[in-house]
Design a protein around this motif. Sequence first.
Motif, PDB file in Angstrom:
ATOM      1  N   ILE A 141      45.435  89.214  41.236  1.00 22.87           N
ATOM      2  CA  ILE A 141      44.777  88.047  40.638  1.00 22.87           C
ATOM      3  C   ILE A 141      44.764  88.105  39.345  1.00 22.87           C
ATOM      4  O   ILE A 141      45.109  86.846  38.636  1.00 22.87           O
ATOM      5  CB  ILE A 141      43.270  87.947  41.268  1.00 22.87           C
ATOM      6  N   GLY A 142      44.386  89.242  38.779  1.00 25.93           N
ATOM      7  CA  GLY A 142      44.164  89.186  36.965  1.00 25.93           C
ATOM      8  C   GLY A 142      45.612  89.018  36.512  1.00 25.93           C
ATOM      9  O   GLY A 142      45.641  88.012  35.753  1.00 25.93           O
ATOM     10  N   ILE A 143      46.700  89.553  37.002  1.00 27.39           N
ATOM     11  CA  ILE A 143      48.228  89.279  36.529  1.00 27.39           C
ATOM     12  C   ILE A 143      48.415  87.913  36.728  1.00 27.39           C
ATOM     13  O   ILE A 143      49.050  87.363  35.771  1.00 27.39           O
ATOM     14  CB  ILE A 143      49.081  90.426  37.319  1.00 27.39           C
ATOM     15  N   SER A 144      48.061  87.234  37.729  1.00 24.39           N
ATOM     16  CA  SER A 144      48.439  85.877  38.104  1.00 24.39           C
ATOM     17  C   SER A 144      47.915  84.981  37.033  1.00 24.39           C
ATOM     18  O   SER A 144      48.411  83.999  36.572  1.00 24.39           O
ATOM     19  CB  SER A 144      48.172  85.444  39.392  1.00 24.39           C
ATOM     20  N   ARG A 145      46.248  85.337  36.681  1.00 29.44           N
ATOM     21  CA  ARG A 145      46.001  84.546  35.678  1.00 29.44           C
ATOM     22  C   ARG A 145      46.500  84.498  34.091  1.00 29.44           C
ATOM     23  O   ARG A 145      46.482  83.734  33.543  1.00 29.44           O
ATOM     24  CB  ARG A 145      44.402  84.938  35.507  1.00 29.44           C
ATOM     25  N   VAL A 146      47.114  85.746  33.917  1.00 35.25           N
ATOM     26  CA  VAL A 146      47.690  85.737  32.679  1.00 35.25           C
ATOM     27  C   VAL A 146      49.193  85.078  32.854  1.00 35.25           C
ATOM     28  O   VAL A 146      49.410  84.303  32.083  1.00 35.25           O
ATOM     29  CB  VAL A 146      48.099  87.262  32.289  1.00 35.25           C
ATOM     30  N   SER A 147      49.929  85.340  34.044  1.00 31.85           N
ATOM     31  CA  SER A 147      51.117  84.849  33.899  1.00 31.85           C
ATOM     32  C   SER A 147      51.095  83.147  34.136  1.00 31.85           C
ATOM     33  O   SER A 147      52.190  82.417  33.895  1.00 31.85           O
ATOM     34  CB  SER A 147      52.117  85.481  35.180  1.00 31.85           C
ATOM     35  N   LEU A 148      50.017  82.564  34.428  1.00 29.75           N
ATOM     36  CA  LEU A 148      49.774  81.125  34.693  1.00 29.75           C
ATOM     37  C   LEU A 148      49.239  80.535  33.179  1.00 29.75           C
ATOM     38  O   LEU A 148      49.228  79.326  32.991  1.00 29.75           O
ATOM     39  CB  LEU A 148      48.644  80.949  35.784  1.00 29.75           C
ATOM     40  N   GLY A 149      49.011  81.380  32.454  1.00 31.36           N
ATOM     41  CA  GLY A 149      48.825  80.912  30.888  1.00 31.36           C
ATOM     42  C   GLY A 149      47.087  80.666  30.826  1.00 31.36           C
ATOM     43  O   GLY A 149      46.843  80.069  29.569  1.00 31.36           O
ATOM     44  N   VAL A 150      46.275  81.166  31.456  1.00 30.67           N
ATOM     45  CA  VAL A 150      44.817  80.639  31.255  1.00 30.67           C
ATOM     46  C   VAL A 150      43.941  81.897  30.812  1.00 30.67           C
ATOM     47  O   VAL A 150      42.848  81.754  30.424  1.00 30.67           O
ATOM     48  CB  VAL A 150      44.196  80.287  32.633  1.00 30.67           C
ATOM     49  N   HIS A 151      44.586  82.915  30.818  1.00 30.13           N
ATOM     50  CA  HIS A 151      43.798  84.282  30.540  1.00 30.13           C
ATOM     51  C   HIS A 151      44.685  85.172  29.479  1.00 30.13           C
ATOM     52  O   HIS A 151      45.977  85.386  29.916  1.00 30.13           O
ATOM     53  CB  HIS A 151      43.178  85.206  31.297  1.00 30.13           C
ATOM     54  N   TYR A 152      44.195  86.129  28.434  1.00 26.97           N
ATOM     55  CA  TYR A 152      44.750  86.827  27.950  1.00 26.97           C
ATOM     56  C   TYR A 152      44.388  88.353  28.601  1.00 26.97           C
ATOM     57  O   TYR A 152      43.557  88.358  29.427  1.00 26.97           O
ATOM     58  CB  TYR A 152      43.962  87.417  26.536  1.00 26.97           C
ATOM     59  N   PRO A 153      45.144  89.456  28.319  1.00 25.07           N
ATOM     60  CA  PRO A 153      45.120  90.555  29.210  1.00 25.07           C
ATOM     61  C   PRO A 153      43.588  91.420  29.049  1.00 25.07           C
ATOM     62  O   PRO A 153      43.002  91.789  30.188  1.00 25.07           O
ATOM     63  CB  PRO A 153      45.978  91.477  28.559  1.00 25.07           C
ATOM     64  N   THR A 154      43.212  91.116  27.971  1.00 29.86           N
ATOM     65  CA  THR A 154      41.676  91.699  27.796  1.00 29.86           C
ATOM     66  C   THR A 154      40.705  90.766  28.402  1.00 29.86           C
ATOM     67  O   THR A 154      39.724  91.252  28.773  1.00 29.86           O
ATOM     68  CB  THR A 154      41.404  91.924  25.993  1.00 29.86           C
ATOM     69  N   ASP A 155      41.028  89.684  28.665  1.00 32.23           N
ATOM     70  CA  ASP A 155      40.066  88.724  29.521  1.00 32.23           C
ATOM     71  C   ASP A 155      39.879  89.412  30.984  1.00 32.23           C
ATOM     72  O   ASP A 155      38.761  89.477  31.613  1.00 32.23           O
ATOM     73  CB  ASP A 155      40.428  87.345  29.677  1.00 32.23           C
ATOM     74  N   ILE A 156      41.234  89.785  31.551  1.00 31.02           N
ATOM     75  CA  ILE A 156      41.269  90.525  32.739  1.00 31.02           C
ATOM     76  C   ILE A 156      40.409  91.865  32.689  1.00 31.02           C
ATOM     77  O   ILE A 156      39.738  92.004  33.605  1.00 31.02           O
ATOM     78  CB  ILE A 156      42.726  90.686  33.162  1.00 31.02           C
ATOM     79  N   LEU A 157      40.839  92.650  31.739  1.00 34.09           N
ATOM     80  CA  LEU A 157      40.104  93.785  31.670  1.00 34.09           C
ATOM     81  C   LEU A 157      38.484  93.807  31.604  1.00 34.09           C
ATOM     82  O   LEU A 157      37.708  94.583  32.048  1.00 34.09           O
ATOM     83  CB  LEU A 157      40.516  94.657  30.547  1.00 34.09           C
ATOM     84  N   ALA A 158      37.985  92.696  30.729  1.00 35.25           N
ATOM     85  CA  ALA A 158      36.794  92.614  30.706  1.00 35.25           C
ATOM     86  C   ALA A 158      36.222  91.945  31.986  1.00 35.25           C
ATOM     87  O   ALA A 158      34.785  92.406  32.416  1.00 35.25           O
ATOM     88  CB  ALA A 158      36.483  91.417  29.508  1.00 35.25           C
ATOM     89  N   GLY A 159      36.734  91.133  32.750  1.00 34.23           N
ATOM     90  CA  GLY A 159      36.181  90.569  33.916  1.00 34.23           C
ATOM     91  C   GLY A 159      36.124  91.876  34.911  1.00 34.23           C
ATOM     92  O   GLY A 159      35.170  92.010  35.786  1.00 34.23           O
ATOM     93  N   ALA A 160      37.318  92.683  34.954  1.00 33.48           N
ATOM     94  CA  ALA A 160      37.208  93.809  35.820  1.00 33.48           C
ATOM     95  C   ALA A 160      36.115  94.867  35.517  1.00 33.48           C
ATOM     96  O   ALA A 160      35.481  95.272  36.232  1.00 33.48           O
ATOM     97  CB  ALA A 160      38.520  94.494  35.982  1.00 33.48           C
ATOM     98  N   GLY A 161      35.865  95.110  34.465  1.00 30.03           N
ATOM     99  CA  GLY A 161      35.065  95.900  33.699  1.00 30.03           C
ATOM    100  C   GLY A 161      33.471  95.486  34.141  1.00 30.03           C
ATOM    101  O   GLY A 161      32.602  96.430  34.433  1.00 30.03           O
ATOM    102  N   LEU A 162      33.235  94.314  33.973  1.00 34.50           N
ATOM    103  CA  LEU A 162      32.072  93.612  34.417  1.00 34.50           C
ATOM    104  C   LEU A 162      31.745  94.005  35.766  1.00 34.50           C
ATOM    105  O   LEU A 162      30.536  94.452  35.990  1.00 34.50           O
ATOM    106  CB  LEU A 162      31.956  92.211  34.134  1.00 34.50           C
ATOM    107  N   SER A 163      32.475  93.650  36.460  1.00 40.57           N
ATOM    108  CA  SER A 163      32.420  93.724  38.018  1.00 40.57           C
ATOM    109  C   SER A 163      32.238  95.336  38.465  1.00 40.57           C
ATOM    110  O   SER A 163      31.465  95.694  39.430  1.00 40.57           O
ATOM    111  CB  SER A 163      33.240  93.136  38.902  1.00 40.57           C
ATOM    112  N   LEU A 164      32.989  95.999  37.911  1.00 39.26           N
ATOM    113  CA  LEU A 164      32.736  97.680  38.245  1.00 39.26           C
ATOM    114  C   LEU A 164      31.441  98.227  37.766  1.00 39.26           C
ATOM    115  O   LEU A 164      30.872  98.792  38.454  1.00 39.26           O
ATOM    116  CB  LEU A 164      33.864  98.398  37.381  1.00 39.26           C
ATOM    117  N   LEU A 165      30.829  97.542  36.497  1.00 37.54           N
ATOM    118  CA  LEU A 165      29.555  98.086  35.959  1.00 37.54           C
ATOM    119  C   LEU A 165      28.553  97.816  37.234  1.00 37.54           C
ATOM    120  O   LEU A 165      27.718  98.213  37.525  1.00 37.54           O
ATOM    121  CB  LEU A 165      29.284  97.681  34.642  1.00 37.54           C
ATOM    122  N   ILE A 166      28.751  96.325  37.519  1.00 40.58           N
ATOM    123  CA  ILE A 166      27.503  95.765  38.455  1.00 40.58           C
ATOM    124  C   ILE A 166      27.848  96.597  39.767  1.00 40.58           C
ATOM    125  O   ILE A 166      26.700  96.778  40.467  1.00 40.58           O
ATOM    126  CB  ILE A 166      27.779  94.218  38.708  1.00 40.58           C
TER     127      ILE A 166
END
Length: 172
Positions: A141-166
């Motif tokens: 899902i993260g890779i798809s969001r980058v390849s679709l042009g709506v996120h940078y890679p660090t947006d993906i890392l930040a989203g995953a990091g947020l959820s891993l912490l929670i």
Amino acid sequence: MLVSKNNVNQIDVAVFKFLFVSRLSFRLKDVSRFVSKTGDGQLYIAVGLLLYLFEPINGRAFFFHALALFSVYLPIYLLLKQLFKRQRPCHSIVDMSSHITASDKFSMPSGHTSAATLMACLIEAYYPQWGALCFTWAGLIGISRVSLGVHYPTDILAGAGLSLLIAYIGLI
């Protein structure tokens, strides 16, 4: 060697452009749309309800735990979006448009990636035999969001990091 915010941003944009502009990205545009769509949220509700109704051992506990963690996650995610106010690549890179229309105007953190990662953490906790598959799905899902042009890679890392912490705090 010190890494500056500007250097990180340059690397982020370069990786984004490489992934977005690649021929593979263009060929996988429809697959990326499908994968991204699985992270819209309806699947989480369906899985939670099905487990609640039909899985007698852990289904109810999973459902209420997911409800609690998503209730904590959502306001934090929304607050971070407003704090960062990072423009999406399709709005900040000249002559670039995305393959889809994003649901809001800011990109950090990725909501699709963070929700999918949180769901993967929950499934891993209750049904470990499905964990690897769910984390793979969240990564796609993260890779798809980058390849679709709506996120940078660090947006993906930040989203995953947020959820891993929670999940780490909420599942101990």
